[in-house]
Motif scaffolding. Structure first.
Motif, PDB file in Angstrom:
ATOM      1  N   TRP A 105       0.831  -1.201   0.000  1.00 16.67           N
ATOM      2  CA  TRP A 105       0.000   0.000   0.000  1.00 16.67           C
ATOM      3  C   TRP A 105       0.868   1.255   0.000  1.00 16.67           C
ATOM      4  O   TRP A 105       0.642   2.192  -0.776  1.00 16.67           O
ATOM      5  N   ALA A 106       1.894   1.287   0.853  1.00 19.45           N
ATOM      6  CA  ALA A 106       2.761   2.459   0.955  1.00 19.45           C
ATOM      7  C   ALA A 106       3.542   2.679  -0.339  1.00 19.45           C
ATOM      8  O   ALA A 106       3.767   3.817  -0.738  1.00 19.45           O
ATOM      9  N   MET A 107       3.944   1.588  -0.993  1.00 25.12           N
ATOM     10  CA  MET A 107       4.659   1.717  -2.268  1.00 25.12           C
ATOM     11  C   MET A 107       3.746   2.352  -3.318  1.00 25.12           C
ATOM     12  O   MET A 107       4.157   3.230  -4.064  1.00 25.12           O
ATOM     13  N   ALA A 108       2.504   1.928  -3.360  1.00 27.90           N
ATOM     14  CA  ALA A 108       1.555   2.456  -4.337  1.00 27.90           C
ATOM     15  C   ALA A 108       1.156   3.896  -4.015  1.00 27.90           C
ATOM     16  O   ALA A 108       0.970   4.710  -4.910  1.00 27.90           O
ATOM     17  N   ALA A 109       1.035   4.208  -2.728  1.00 32.96           N
ATOM     18  CA  ALA A 109       0.574   5.533  -2.314  1.00 32.96           C
ATOM     19  C   ALA A 109       1.718   6.542  -2.183  1.00 32.96           C
ATOM     20  O   ALA A 109       1.473   7.725  -2.011  1.00 32.96           O
ATOM     21  N   ASP A 110       2.962   6.073  -2.256  1.00 31.30           N
ATOM     22  CA  ASP A 110       4.143   6.923  -2.110  1.00 31.30           C
ATOM     23  C   ASP A 110       4.094   7.708  -0.801  1.00 31.30           C
ATOM     24  O   ASP A 110       4.271   8.923  -0.774  1.00 31.30           O
ATOM     25  N   GLU A 111       3.859   7.002   0.276  1.00 24.76           N
ATOM     26  CA  GLU A 111       3.773   7.605   1.608  1.00 24.76           C
ATOM     27  C   GLU A 111       5.153   7.893   2.188  1.00 24.76           C
ATOM     28  O   GLU A 111       6.141   7.281   1.793  1.00 24.76           O
ATOM     29  N   SER A 112       5.215   8.803   3.143  1.00 21.02           N
ATOM     30  CA  SER A 112       6.455   9.057   3.863  1.00 21.02           C
ATOM     31  C   SER A 112       6.374   8.405   5.239  1.00 21.02           C
ATOM     32  O   SER A 112       5.309   7.979   5.665  1.00 21.02           O
ATOM     33  N   GLY A 113       7.495   8.294   5.908  1.00 22.16           N
ATOM     34  CA  GLY A 113       7.544   7.637   7.209  1.00 22.16           C
ATOM     35  C   GLY A 113       7.771   6.143   7.050  1.00 22.16           C
ATOM     36  O   GLY A 113       8.075   5.657   5.963  1.00 22.16           O
ATOM     37  N   VAL A 114       7.666   5.424   8.154  1.00 20.02           N
ATOM     38  CA  VAL A 114       7.864   3.972   8.147  1.00 20.02           C
ATOM     39  C   VAL A 114       6.534   3.288   7.878  1.00 20.02           C
ATOM     40  O   VAL A 114       5.549   3.508   8.575  1.00 20.02           O
TER      41      VAL A 114
END
Length: 82
Positions: free
Chosen positions: A49-58
């Motif tokens: 999910w984080a890879m797809a959403a390009d989120e910051s943080g851990v």
């Protein structure tokens, strides 16, 4: 059932995971966040999910710089330049 219902971080302050996004990250907080992720059953889904959403943080046990490197490694090679 939602991904987040099974996450180990559900009862932990989001500030811990956001520490990696600061200009000068608190490495103890980053390591603590990654340790929580290391025990999480939702880690793989969270990372995707984080890879797809390009989120910051851990997220999913990786900080944004680690995910950026992973993205570059898994990207198809560029075609020939003209």
């Amino acid at each position: 059932m939602s991904l987040w219902n099974n996450a180990a971080c559900v009862a932990i302050s989001a500030d811990l995971f956001a520490a990696a996004a600061k200009a000068t990250p608190d490495q103890r907080s980053v390591l603590a966040a990654k340790a929580v992720c290391g025990e999480c059953r939702a880690r793989t889904s969270c990372l995707a999910w984080a890879m797809a959403a390009d989120e910051s943080g851990v997220w999913g046990g990786l900080d944004q710089n680690e995910r950026r490197r992973l993205r570059r490694k898994s990207a198809p090679p560029a075609g020939p330049r003209r």
